[in-house]
Design a protein around this motif. Structure first.
Motif, PDB file in Angstrom:
ATOM      1  N   LEU A  74      -3.264   0.541   2.837  1.00  0.00           N
ATOM      2  CA  LEU A  74      -4.009   1.523   2.048  1.00  0.00           C
ATOM      3  C   LEU A  74      -3.573   1.515   0.588  1.00  0.00           C
ATOM      4  CD1 LEU A  74      -3.997   4.486   4.605  1.00  0.00           C
ATOM      5  CD2 LEU A  74      -5.936   3.035   3.991  1.00  0.00           C
ATOM      6  N   ALA A  75      -2.278   1.293   0.335  1.00  0.00           N
ATOM      7  CA  ALA A  75      -1.785   1.270  -1.042  1.00  0.00           C
ATOM      8  C   ALA A  75      -2.385   0.103  -1.806  1.00  0.00           C
ATOM      9  CB  ALA A  75      -0.260   1.200  -1.054  1.00  0.00           C
ATOM     10  N   ARG A  76      -2.491  -1.066  -1.146  1.00  0.00           N
ATOM     11  CA  ARG A  76      -3.107  -2.219  -1.817  1.00  0.00           C
ATOM     12  C   ARG A  76      -4.567  -1.956  -2.142  1.00  0.00           C
ATOM     13  NH1 ARG A  76      -0.140  -5.346   2.013  1.00  0.00           N
ATOM     14  NH2 ARG A  76      -1.992  -5.447   3.324  1.00  0.00           N
ATOM     15  N   GLU A  77      -5.281  -1.324  -1.213  1.00  0.00           N
ATOM     16  CA  GLU A  77      -6.713  -1.085  -1.416  1.00  0.00           C
ATOM     17  C   GLU A  77      -6.980  -0.048  -2.495  1.00  0.00           C
ATOM     18  OE1 GLU A  77      -7.995  -1.946   3.256  1.00  0.00           O
ATOM     19  OE2 GLU A  77      -8.035   0.087   2.433  1.00  0.00           O
ATOM     20  N   ASN A  78      -6.081   0.924  -2.656  1.00  0.00           N
ATOM     21  CA  ASN A  78      -6.331   2.041  -3.569  1.00  0.00           C
ATOM     22  C   ASN A  78      -5.438   2.033  -4.802  1.00  0.00           C
ATOM     23  OD1 ASN A  78      -8.254   4.065  -1.943  1.00  0.00           O
ATOM     24  ND2 ASN A  78      -6.781   3.183  -0.497  1.00  0.00           N
TER      25      ASN A  78
END
Length: 391
Positions: free
Chosen positions: A33-37
């Motif tokens: 999720l951190a990579r996507e956001n």
């Protein structure tokens, strides 16, 4: 964040994991999720930035076994708007005033008591309101921003560069205490926590940095002459920083934990590096693709053939030029571009530019005159005038 927010937020839902998720599952979900956001991947997207902060907040709690247990205990105690207590003969749950809950009430009606410590002790470690000994709070180090200029090739291939940075470090004269004798006293206003609470109504309180000790939790009675009692002093250091391949001009790179060191066991700040890229005399860049303009002769464009094209830092490639290639046509050499995030490469976009000779010898002029006579019946502008009349 208030106590109410902490208890009511469902961090498992934020990360998309079940309540019995393992530490490895939580870490995997957070990284995805951190990579996507991440703000770097979603520039000028306020919703993605807010989502990233929410994900980070959830990971800070669920990723720490101690905080996770305190969070789970708090949510188990507070559910459906009421306070759940299971003492002898309690037989279920009962409503409990939130002001009493976080104010340190000693027990509930109906036999659901909590011993002599009171509910304040249950939440003491979580919200720093317990009856135990007061501890000074860890303090995160400052973020640092620096700039670096790379050559075009270094930006494409990646490079390790030295960066000289200035930041606030623990003062060496007083060992970071702020007191020249090394014996600061605990701030009486915040009792060493570095924070003070203020009421906001409804039984809740908000915390702010203590103005008397500036959030340090300590006060120097004999301020250090070097740092003036702050415990911090300006320091310069040089470190080797790896710039990843494929970085673009004006891109900001975040290096976690490479900023100024924290205080009292707090984490280091982050280092933000703004990258500037010099122009190349031959190659340009368009996203993950490199660009180059290649001159060809009139005969090559008209008759076709093979042409050699330079690449960045590698051997030349041979491209087939179709007969009748017009000026400005772009061809593609696959895999000869910039490095992408996944390690693959973009393409080299080759634009053809028909070169017109400035001078002709007699033989070349005679050949062109013959060509002009042979094509005299063809008018290259006929379609142009026809289109102009029909418009």
């Amino acid at each position: 964040m208030s106590t109410k927010d902490f208890v009511e937020k469902d961090y498992y839902k934020v990360l998309g994991v079940p309540k019995d998720a393992t530490e490895a599952e939580i870490k995997k979900a957070y990284r995805k999720l951190a990579r996507e956001n991440h703000p770097d991947a979603n520039k000028n997207d306020a919703s993605a930035e807010a989502r990233f902060k929410e994900i980070s907040e959830a990971n800070d709690v669920l990723g720490d076994p101690k905080k996770r247990k305190e969070y789970d205990d708090a949510r188990a105690l507070f559910g459906n708007g009421g306070f759940r207590a299971g003492g002898p003969g309690a037989g279920g749950s009962f409503n409990f005033d939130l002001g009493d809950l976080f104010g340190g009430a000693q027990g509930g009606a109906g036999g659901g008591g909590f011993g002599g410590g009171g509910i304040g002790d249950v939440f003491g470690g979580l919200f720093n309101r317990g009856g135990g000994a007061t501890r000074t709070q860890p303090r995160r180090g400052q973020d640092i921003e620096s700039e670096v200029t790379l050559s075009f090739t270094e930006a494409i291939e990646g490079a390790t560069v030295p960066l000289r940075m200035s930041s606030q470090q623990p003062c060496t004269a007083c060992s970071g205490t702020g007191d020249k004798n090394g014996t600061p006293r605990v701030c009486p206003t915040c009792v060493g926590t570095g924070q003070v609470s203020r009421g906001s109504g409804g039984g809740f309180s908000l915390t702010d940095p203590c103005v008397d000790c500036k959030g340090r939790g300590l006060i120097a009675e004999h301020p250090c002459e070097v740092c003036k009692g702050s415990g911090r002093a300006k320091s310069s250091r040089t470190m080797q920083v790896r710039i990843p391949a494929g970085v673009s001009d004006s891109q900001k790179i975040r290096l976690r934990g490479k900023g100024a060191p924290g205080e009292r066991g707090g984490p280091n700040g982050d280092l933000y590096v703004v990258v500037h890229v010099d122009a190349h005399p031959v190659f340009g860049r368009k996203d993950d693709n490199l660009t180059v303009t290649v001159p060809v002769s009139f005969s090559e464009a008209a008759l076709g053939g093979e042409i050699k094209v330079p690449t960045l830092g590698g051997p030349a490639v041979t491209l087939k030029l179709p007969a009748g290639t017009p000026n400005g046509r772009t061809m593609r050499a696959r895999g000869k571009g910039a490095v992408r995030k996944d390690g693959t490469r973009g393409d080299l976009l080759v634009t053809v530019e028909v070169a017109v000779p400035k001078e002709l010898d007699d033989k070349a002029r005679e050949a062109l005159e013959t060509f002009r006579e042979a094509t005299a019946s063809e008018d290259p502008r006929a379609e142009l005038f026809q289109a102009a009349k029909g418009a």
